[in-house]
Design a protein around this motif. Structure first.
Motif, PDB file in Angstrom:
ATOM      1  N   ALA A  28       0.837  -1.203   0.000  1.00 51.29           N
ATOM      2  CA  ALA A  28       0.000   0.000   0.000  1.00 51.29           C
ATOM      3  C   ALA A  28       0.874   1.257   0.000  1.00 51.29           C
ATOM      4  O   ALA A  28       2.010   1.253   0.471  1.00 51.29           O
ATOM      5  N   THR A  29       0.311   2.326  -0.515  1.00 47.82           N
ATOM      6  CA  THR A  29       1.010   3.603  -0.599  1.00 47.82           C
ATOM      7  C   THR A  29       0.384   4.616   0.354  1.00 47.82           C
ATOM      8  O   THR A  29      -0.652   4.355   0.976  1.00 47.82           O
ATOM      9  N   VAL A  55       6.473  10.072   6.653  1.00 48.05           N
ATOM     10  CA  VAL A  55       6.719   8.657   6.913  1.00 48.05           C
ATOM     11  C   VAL A  55       8.122   8.552   7.485  1.00 48.05           C
ATOM     12  O   VAL A  55       9.092   8.970   6.843  1.00 48.05           O
ATOM     13  N   ASN A  56       8.190   8.037   8.696  1.00 42.50           N
ATOM     14  CA  ASN A  56       9.485   7.905   9.378  1.00 42.50           C
ATOM     15  C   ASN A  56      10.243   9.233   9.417  1.00 42.50           C
ATOM     16  O   ASN A  56      11.429   9.302   9.124  1.00 42.50           O
ATOM     17  N   GLU A  61       5.323  11.724  -0.522  1.00 42.23           N
ATOM     18  CA  GLU A  61       4.316  11.908  -1.568  1.00 42.23           C
ATOM     19  C   GLU A  61       3.345  10.729  -1.538  1.00 42.23           C
ATOM     20  O   GLU A  61       3.626   9.685  -0.940  1.00 42.23           O
ATOM     21  N   ASP A  62       2.215  10.889  -2.215  1.00 39.58           N
ATOM     22  CA  ASP A  62       1.182   9.858  -2.210  1.00 39.58           C
ATOM     23  C   ASP A  62       1.644   8.524  -2.788  1.00 39.58           C
ATOM     24  O   ASP A  62       1.110   7.477  -2.445  1.00 39.58           O
ATOM     25  N   GLY A  63       2.647   8.514  -3.641  1.00 39.02           N
ATOM     26  CA  GLY A  63       3.120   7.285  -4.260  1.00 39.02           C
ATOM     27  C   GLY A  63       4.095   6.480  -3.413  1.00 39.02           C
ATOM     28  O   GLY A  63       4.453   5.362  -3.782  1.00 39.02           O
ATOM     29  N   ARG A  64       4.484   7.011  -2.280  1.00 40.62           N
ATOM     30  CA  ARG A  64       5.461   6.312  -1.421  1.00 40.62           C
ATOM     31  C   ARG A  64       4.855   5.044  -0.854  1.00 40.62           C
ATOM     32  O   ARG A  64       3.781   5.057  -0.282  1.00 40.62           O
ATOM     33  N   ALA A  65       5.544   3.931  -1.015  1.00 42.73           N
ATOM     34  CA  ALA A  65       5.087   2.654  -0.465  1.00 42.73           C
ATOM     35  C   ALA A  65       5.305   2.629   1.046  1.00 42.73           C
ATOM     36  O   ALA A  65       6.280   3.188   1.559  1.00 42.73           O
ATOM     37  N   LEU A  66       4.384   1.988   1.732  1.00 45.38           N
ATOM     38  CA  LEU A  66       4.468   1.843   3.183  1.00 45.38           C
ATOM     39  C   LEU A  66       4.783   0.399   3.534  1.00 45.38           C
ATOM     40  O   LEU A  66       4.402  -0.525   2.807  1.00 45.38           O
ATOM     41  N   GLY A  67       5.478   0.219   4.643  1.00 43.82           N
ATOM     42  CA  GLY A  67       5.803  -1.121   5.094  1.00 43.82           C
ATOM     43  C   GLY A  67       5.493  -1.291   6.568  1.00 43.82           C
ATOM     44  O   GLY A  67       5.256  -0.312   7.279  1.00 43.82           O
ATOM     45  N   PRO A  68       5.496  -2.533   7.034  1.00 41.66           N
ATOM     46  CA  PRO A  68       5.253  -2.783   8.457  1.00 41.66           C
ATOM     47  C   PRO A  68       6.257  -2.015   9.314  1.00 41.66           C
ATOM     48  O   PRO A  68       7.438  -1.940   8.989  1.00 41.66           O
ATOM     49  N   GLY A  69       5.764  -1.411  10.359  1.00 40.29           N
ATOM     50  CA  GLY A  69       6.636  -0.670  11.266  1.00 40.29           C
ATOM     51  C   GLY A  69       6.867   0.774  10.894  1.00 40.29           C
ATOM     52  O   GLY A  69       7.474   1.516  11.659  1.00 40.29           O
ATOM     53  N   ASP A  70       6.382   1.204   9.718  1.00 40.63           N
ATOM     54  CA  ASP A  70       6.526   2.622   9.355  1.00 40.63           C
ATOM     55  C   ASP A  70       5.706   3.481  10.302  1.00 40.63           C
ATOM     56  O   ASP A  70       4.613   3.105  10.729  1.00 40.63           O
ATOM     57  N   GLU A  71       6.254   4.642  10.638  1.00 42.24           N
ATOM     58  CA  GLU A  71       5.525   5.623  11.435  1.00 42.24           C
ATOM     59  C   GLU A  71       5.029   6.697  10.483  1.00 42.24           C
ATOM     60  O   GLU A  71       5.806   7.328   9.781  1.00 42.24           O
ATOM     61  N   VAL A  72       3.716   6.883  10.459  1.00 45.02           N
ATOM     62  CA  VAL A  72       3.094   7.856   9.562  1.00 45.02           C
ATOM     63  C   VAL A  72       2.500   8.972  10.414  1.00 45.02           C
ATOM     64  O   VAL A  72       1.881   8.711  11.456  1.00 45.02           O
TER      65      VAL A  72
END
Length: 81
Positions: A28-29, A55-56, A61-72
């Protein structure tokens, strides 16, 4: 995956909390997170469209992929003088 989203200023006021967990599919982004957050907290819709996302600790930007553990973090626009 569940992403913890921190809410600041007006976003916190609209949601009534300073953080929410948002369930997202792998890959997901930021854009997907915005859409999921609006479904969870509809009162954020207009504010979220104008808010910056970090993010972290880096603006994303909206296209940035998110991963487990990311702080948003949702950072609404500010005004004042």
């Amino acid at each position: 995956m569940t992403i913890r989203v921190l809410l600041f200023a007006a976003a916190r006021d609209h949601a009534g909390t300073d953080a929410v967990g948002v369930e997202l599919a792998p890959g997901a982004t930021v854009a997907h997170m915005r859409a999921a957050l609006v479904r969870q907290v509809p009162g954020l819709a207009s504010l979220l469209a104008r808010s910056a996302v970090a993010v972290n600790h880096d603006f994303a930007e909206d296209g940035r992929a998110l991963g487990p553990g990311d702080e948003v973090a949702i950072i609404p626009p500010v005004s004042g003088g």
